[in-house]
Design an enzyme around this catalytic site. Structure first.
Site, mmCIF file in Angstrom:
data_model
loop_
_atom_site.group_PDB
_atom_site.id
_atom_site.type_symbol
_atom_site.label_atom_id
_atom_site.label_comp_id
_atom_site.label_asym_id
_atom_site.label_seq_id
_atom_site.Cartn_x
_atom_site.Cartn_y
_atom_site.Cartn_z
ATOM 1 N N HIS A 55 -9.097 1.066 5.216
ATOM 2 C CA HIS A 55 -7.996 1.256 5.857
ATOM 3 C C HIS A 55 -8.397 2.164 6.908
ATOM 4 O O HIS A 55 -9.090 3.436 6.970
ATOM 5 C CB HIS A 55 -7.054 2.011 4.892
ATOM 6 N N GLY A 99 3.117 2.308 10.732
ATOM 7 C CA GLY A 99 4.178 3.175 10.542
ATOM 8 C C GLY A 99 4.909 3.714 11.866
ATOM 9 O O GLY A 99 5.696 4.291 12.033
ATOM 10 N N GLY A 137 2.792 -1.135 3.972
ATOM 11 C CA GLY A 137 3.140 0.101 3.800
ATOM 12 C C GLY A 137 4.434 0.940 3.422
ATOM 13 O O GLY A 137 4.880 0.514 2.360
ATOM 14 N N GLY A 138 5.218 1.381 4.377
ATOM 15 C CA GLY A 138 6.420 2.016 4.010
ATOM 16 C C GLY A 138 7.506 0.950 3.226
ATOM 17 O O GLY A 138 8.179 1.386 2.339
ATOM 18 N N ASN A 170 0.974 -1.206 -0.068
ATOM 19 C CA ASN A 170 0.218 0.012 0.017
ATOM 20 C C ASN A 170 1.106 1.252 -0.081
ATOM 21 O O ASN A 170 1.549 1.485 1.026
ATOM 22 C CB ASN A 170 -0.732 -0.208 1.272
ATOM 23 N N TRP A 171 1.086 1.990 -1.135
ATOM 24 C CA TRP A 171 1.850 3.070 -1.393
ATOM 25 C C TRP A 171 1.113 4.344 -0.496
ATOM 26 O O TRP A 171 1.848 5.373 -0.613
ATOM 27 C CB TRP A 171 2.154 3.364 -2.771
ATOM 28 N N LYS A 172 -0.042 4.100 -0.297
ATOM 29 C CA LYS A 172 -0.419 5.304 0.523
ATOM 30 C C LYS A 172 -0.490 6.789 -0.590
ATOM 31 O O LYS A 172 -0.515 6.533 -1.606
ATOM 32 C CB LYS A 172 -0.139 5.595 1.940
ATOM 33 N N GLU A 184 -4.839 -4.956 10.742
ATOM 34 C CA GLU A 184 -3.796 -3.919 11.110
ATOM 35 C C GLU A 184 -4.032 -3.123 12.376
ATOM 36 O O GLU A 184 -4.690 -2.270 12.169
ATOM 37 C CB GLU A 184 -3.791 -2.905 9.764
ATOM 38 N N GLU A 244 -6.737 4.374 8.098
ATOM 39 C CA GLU A 244 -6.518 5.983 7.877
ATOM 40 C C GLU A 244 -7.561 6.628 7.128
ATOM 41 O O GLU A 244 -7.775 7.585 7.314
ATOM 42 C CB GLU A 244 -5.205 6.215 6.845
ATOM 43 N N SER A 280 3.809 -2.277 10.121
ATOM 44 C CA SER A 280 5.469 -2.404 10.369
ATOM 45 C C SER A 280 5.937 -3.662 10.034
ATOM 46 O O SER A 280 6.898 -4.136 10.256
ATOM 47 C CB SER A 280 5.819 -1.973 11.936
HETATM 48 P P1 13P Z 1 3.489 0.360 7.455
HETATM 49 O O1 13P Z 1 3.974 -1.173 6.982
HETATM 50 O O2 13P Z 1 4.274 1.594 6.896
HETATM 51 O O3 13P Z 1 3.443 0.357 9.194
HETATM 52 O O4 13P Z 1 1.997 0.361 7.050
HETATM 53 C C1 13P Z 1 1.084 -0.527 7.121
HETATM 54 C C2 13P Z 1 -0.192 -0.194 6.558
HETATM 55 O O5 13P Z 1 -0.880 0.679 6.939
HETATM 56 C C3 13P Z 1 -0.526 -0.870 5.389
HETATM 57 O O6 13P Z 1 -1.965 -0.416 4.769
#
Ligand code: 13P
Length: 252
Positions: free
Chosen positions: A99, A175, A235-236, A12-14, A169, A101, A214
């Protein structure tokens, strides 16, 4: 005996990624070609602006492309929104819905997330439905209760394992570099499996349950080895081909 479910490693590149980021997909595709057929399905969910471009870039590779959100309606007067049909039209195969977020930033409710999953299915996309407790909810000992409520409210009736994925999640792990213990992950995933089987029977046995929060190349193997963890939502560490490939390789 538990059935072997092919894992899904999803990035997920957000709100990260410009057209130049296609270089990371090219690099990932090259690594996958060199490493042989991956033991998992591989997915990248970039921002909607580059879904089409990355789909072209990933052509001929095992990398599938998905969206990060869609509107609950197929079309209409919703300025700035993107529909599941539009993502499908660009070649997306999956879309993330609910998600944390989006739940936090846009006040998305379980009911809305369910409507989004339904519209994704109507468009022919696989919906990745996200659930997860906040740190306060965990501290209160309410994590499983929250997750049960989110699953009940966010999953459409009669889902098929082929077109629905659940992602767990924990909000506090996103993050932050913090992850739950493997025992805690096992406990939550077991509960999610139980709820899926209770409601959807045999299909519920086959639905992929991803862990997210993470995930890195250094902890991926340990997390992916946990029972009922059928992949990861990253994510990251999905932004760089080297890191993401390290996670894909850990799923073997
Ligand atoms: P991180 O891997 O950056 O913690 O993000 C997880 C995430 O929200 C994937 O959707």
């Amino acid at each position: 005996m538990a059935r072997r479910i092919k894992p899904l490693i999803a990035g997920n590149w957000k709100m990260n990624g410009l057209r130049a980021s296609k270089g990371e997909v090219t690099k990932l595709a090259r690594k996958l070609a060199r490493g042989g057929k991956p033991a998992c399905d591989v997915l990248i969910c970039p921002p909607a602006t580059i879904v089409g471009l990355l789909k072209e870039t990933a052509k001929g590779s095992p990398v599938a492309i998905g969206g990060q959100d869609c509107h609950a309606a197929a079309s209409g007067a919703h300025t700035g929104d993107v529909s599941a049909e539009m993502l499908k039209d660009l070649g997306a195969r999956y879309v993330i819905v609910g998600h944390s977020e989006r739940r936090a930033d846009h006040g998305e409710t379980d009911k809305l997330v369910r409507a989004k999953a339904e519209t994704a299915h109507r468009a022919g996309l696989t919906a990745i439905v996200c659930v997860g407790e906040t740190e306060a909810e965990r501290d209160e000992g309410a994590a499983l209760k929250v997750i049960r409520r989110q699953l009940k409210g966010s999953l459409p009736d009669g889902i098929a394992a082929r077109t629905t994925v659940v992602a767990y999640e924990p909000v506090w792990a996103i993050g932050t570099g913090r992850t739950p213990t493997t025992e805690d992950v096992a406990k939550v995933h077991k509960e999610i499996r139980k709820q899926l089987v209770k409601r959807f029977g045999d299909e519920g046995e086959k639905v992929r349950i991803l862990y997210g929060g993470s995930v890195k190349p250094s902890n991926a193997a340990e997390l992916l080895a946990v029972e009922n963890v059928n992949g990861a939502l990253v994510g990251g560490a999905s932004l760089k081909a080297d890191d993401f490939y390290g996670i894909v390789a850990a799923s073997a």
